[in-house]
Design a protein around this motif. Structure first.
Motif, short mmCIF file in Angstrom:
data_model
loop_
_atom_site.label_atom_id
_atom_site.label_comp_id
_atom_site.label_asym_id
_atom_site.label_seq_id
_atom_site.Cartn_x
_atom_site.Cartn_y
_atom_site.Cartn_z
N LYS A 153 0.82 -1.21 0.00
CA LYS A 153 0.00 0.00 0.00
C LYS A 153 0.86 1.26 0.00
CE LYS A 153 -4.10 -2.00 0.41
NZ LYS A 153 -5.14 -1.91 -0.62
N THR A 154 1.81 1.32 0.93
CA THR A 154 2.55 2.54 1.16
C THR A 154 3.88 2.53 0.44
OG1 THR A 154 3.72 1.75 3.11
CG2 THR A 154 1.50 2.65 3.44
N GLU A 155 4.48 3.71 0.37
CA GLU A 155 5.82 3.81 -0.21
C GLU A 155 6.82 2.95 0.56
OE1 GLU A 155 9.05 7.40 -0.77
OE2 GLU A 155 6.93 7.83 -1.20
N LYS B 133 2.38 -5.79 -8.37
CA LYS B 133 1.85 -4.95 -7.30
C LYS B 133 2.20 -3.49 -7.53
CE LYS B 133 -0.08 -8.35 -5.28
NZ LYS B 133 -1.55 -8.47 -5.33
N ARG C 75 2.51 -2.00 -10.48
CA ARG C 75 1.66 -1.48 -11.55
C ARG C 75 0.24 -1.19 -11.07
NH1 ARG C 75 3.79 -5.56 -16.38
NH2 ARG C 75 5.76 -4.46 -16.78
N ALA C 76 -0.20 -1.93 -10.06
CA ALA C 76 -1.56 -1.73 -9.54
C ALA C 76 -1.60 -0.72 -8.40
CB ALA C 76 -2.12 -3.06 -9.05
N SER C 77 -0.45 -0.17 -8.02
CA SER C 77 -0.39 0.70 -6.85
C SER C 77 -0.70 2.15 -7.21
CB SER C 77 1.01 0.63 -6.23
OG SER C 77 1.95 1.36 -7.00
N SER C 78 -0.81 2.94 -6.17
CA SER C 78 -1.06 4.38 -6.35
C SER C 78 0.20 5.20 -6.11
CB SER C 78 -2.17 4.84 -5.40
OG SER C 78 -1.80 4.58 -4.05
N LEU C 79 1.36 4.56 -6.15
CA LEU C 79 2.61 5.29 -5.99
C LEU C 79 2.76 6.33 -7.10
CD1 LEU C 79 5.31 2.57 -5.14
CD2 LEU C 79 4.03 4.01 -3.56
N GLY C 80 3.57 7.35 -6.83
CA GLY C 80 3.87 8.32 -7.86
C GLY C 80 4.55 7.66 -9.05
N GLU C 81 4.32 8.17 -10.24
CA GLU C 81 4.80 7.52 -11.45
C GLU C 81 6.34 7.41 -11.48
OE1 GLU C 81 3.22 5.86 -13.85
OE2 GLU C 81 1.50 6.12 -12.52
N LYS D 278 7.33 4.66 -9.05
CA LYS D 278 6.85 3.38 -9.57
C LYS D 278 7.71 2.91 -10.74
CE LYS D 278 2.39 3.07 -10.06
NZ LYS D 278 0.99 3.08 -10.59
#
Length: 475
Positions: free
Chosen positions: A43-45, A127, A129-135, A138
């Protein structure tokens, strides 16, 4: 390394069963797909930072002393041999004797380790590619993982030939349909991953973590891939990018590579990190490569990769690299000198604790001397070979004093790679790449080594599970 738990992944390619994943206390175990807590992870960075670092732990298996790269490039070449070894001696001996069978337990372990490593890396990629991390973050992490994925496929295809291509994680229902892909298709995938990695990884001077994959490492491996598939022009171009980056240089003394004071130097493009501590991943190479059951210079000694007379004699008179690469014996507990040649490069005499040796030595997967010698091969330019010889203080190719038996640049590069990179898991792959393996090894092994013998058999267990997996010819 400490085994934290058994992890079950049901993938037909690995075993359709339970896979043992060992990692150190400092690494996170990535949650298996069947584990409910995965829903709350990735989930997190910080989660992804830990997961990426954990994925690098697969390098311990990929290039460990009992890895496919280690067994094949040393035992199956003219550099390494075994006499007495621990555990399943017949399975180990079969590598050096070219008497491998599909039921060989070490071959099975190599196959399982390779696909376990790929599964771990692919899990992180998916995981991410499906995350909400910054591009930016990522993409950077994905580049690191795709570098590892390419490297592991590169080892797989060189070991087994056509192999199942692991572009993603698979479940049981999919696994039976993931069969062997042609070598050309595997290499195309490797090249695609390495190009992505090279385009998105940092320069060596810009890394945030020691041991991190870099642009130079990706380009260096890509150059080796291009040489392996016979594309010298492309190899020349990407290897020149490494040289022209001015990020790397030869250490002034060959001894510095092995003295523990120059680890992670400007000569290293990819270096696996170890720490001399019983609670951390300590370097295993000296223990495994020390003479069997010596009980004096190591805790015990596993007897792998003992040095052949062919390697010893390959060094020219006065070449300082021979004594820095090879030990010639040891004194046993009775005070008797035992004549036996074994690797010196990972001997760490400092870390001795109650008779148990915890060694510090890192393992260098790719270094600048390798880049220079590959560039000499790709560009047909001896000046880059001579840079390596200058460091060793040896006569230059094309000048007085150079051994006349290496009359062509191709033979000169072959010779120089053997002495400069001896026992570093390169030799068998080099001979295969240049088409010299059958001639050289048939002479030095004292038996006919055919092209069919230059790939490992597909493990019997894997074909019993999935009969649609074909076998390599000759097995």
């Amino acid at each position: 390394m400490n085994t934290l738990r058994l992890v079950k992944y049901y993938t037909g390619i690995i075993l359709l069963g339970t896979v043992l994943w060992s990692c150190s206390d400092s690494f996170l175990e990535l949650s298996p797909i069947s584990n409910a807590n995965e829903v709350n992870y990735y989930k997190t960075e910080k989660d992804f930072e830990t997961a990426v670092v954990a994925a690098y732990a697969t390098l311990y298996t990929e290039y460990g002393p009992e890895s496919g790269a280690g067994f094949c490039s040393e035992q199956m070449s003219d550099e390494g041999t075994v006499y007495d070894v621990m555990l399943d001696a017949a399975s180990f001996q079969a590598f050096k004797n070219y008497s491998l069978l599909p039921a060989n337990t070490v071959v099975l372990q190599v196959w399982q380790d390779e696909y376990n490593n790929l599964m771990i890396v692919n899990t992180v990629i998916e995981k991410l590619r499906a995350s909400s991390l910054g591009e930016k973050l990522k993409t950077g992490y994905e580049a690191e993982m795709r570098f590892l994925r390419a490297l592991y496929h590169f080892n797989l295809v060189r070991l087994f030939g056509d192999v199942p291509l692991m572009k993603k994680t698979v479940v049981v229902s999919e696994s039976y349909g993931v069969l062997r892909s042609p070598e050309s298709e595997v290499y195309d995938f490797i090249i695609e991953d390495l190009k992505f990695a090279a385009g998105n990884l940092p320069l060596q001077s810009q890394i945030s973590r020691i041991g991190q994959a870099t642009k130079g490492a990706a380009l260096g491996i890509l150059g080796k891939v291009y040489l392996t598939v016979g594309n010298k022009s492309a190899a020349k171009d990407v290897l020149w990018q490494v040289i022209g980056s001015n990020e790397y240089e030869l250490l002034p003394d060959y001894a510095y590579l092995w003295d523990l004071e120059h680890e992670n130097s400007k000569e290293a493009l990819l270096e696996i990190q170890y720490k001399a501590d019983p609670a951390a991943p300590a370097s295993p190479y000296h223990e495994y490569f020390a003479p069997f059951n010596n009980l004096t210079i190591s805790a015990q000694g596993h007897g792998l990769n003992q040095v052949t007379e062919d390697l010893w004699n390959e060094f020219e008179p006065g070449d300082p690299r021979r004594e820095l690469s090879i030990l010639t014996g040891y004194t046993n507990r009775a005070g008797t000198w035992i004549d036996i040649k074994f690797p010196a490069k990972w001997f760490d005499p400092v870390w001795i604790n109650m008779g148990t040796y915890y060694c510090e030595n890192n393992f260098i997967v790719l270094r600048y001397a390798d880049i220079l010698l590959m560039y000499a091969e790709a560009a047909d330019d001896p000046s880059y070979l001579n840079m390596v010889r200058d460091r060793a203080g040896m006569p230059r190719y094309g000048e007085a004093g150079y051994p006349p038996q290496y009359s062509t640049l191709a033979l000169a590069v072959e010779h120089e790679r053997m002495v400069e990179l001896s026992l570093e898991f390169h030799r068998w792959f080099d001979l295969k790449r240049t088409g010299r393996a059958t001639a050289v090894l048939s002479e030095r092994k004292g038996k006919t080594v055919t092209e069919q013998m230059l790939v490992l058999p597909i493990p019997l267990v894997e074909r019993d599970i999935n009969p649609a997996l074909t076998q390599n010819p000759g097995y």
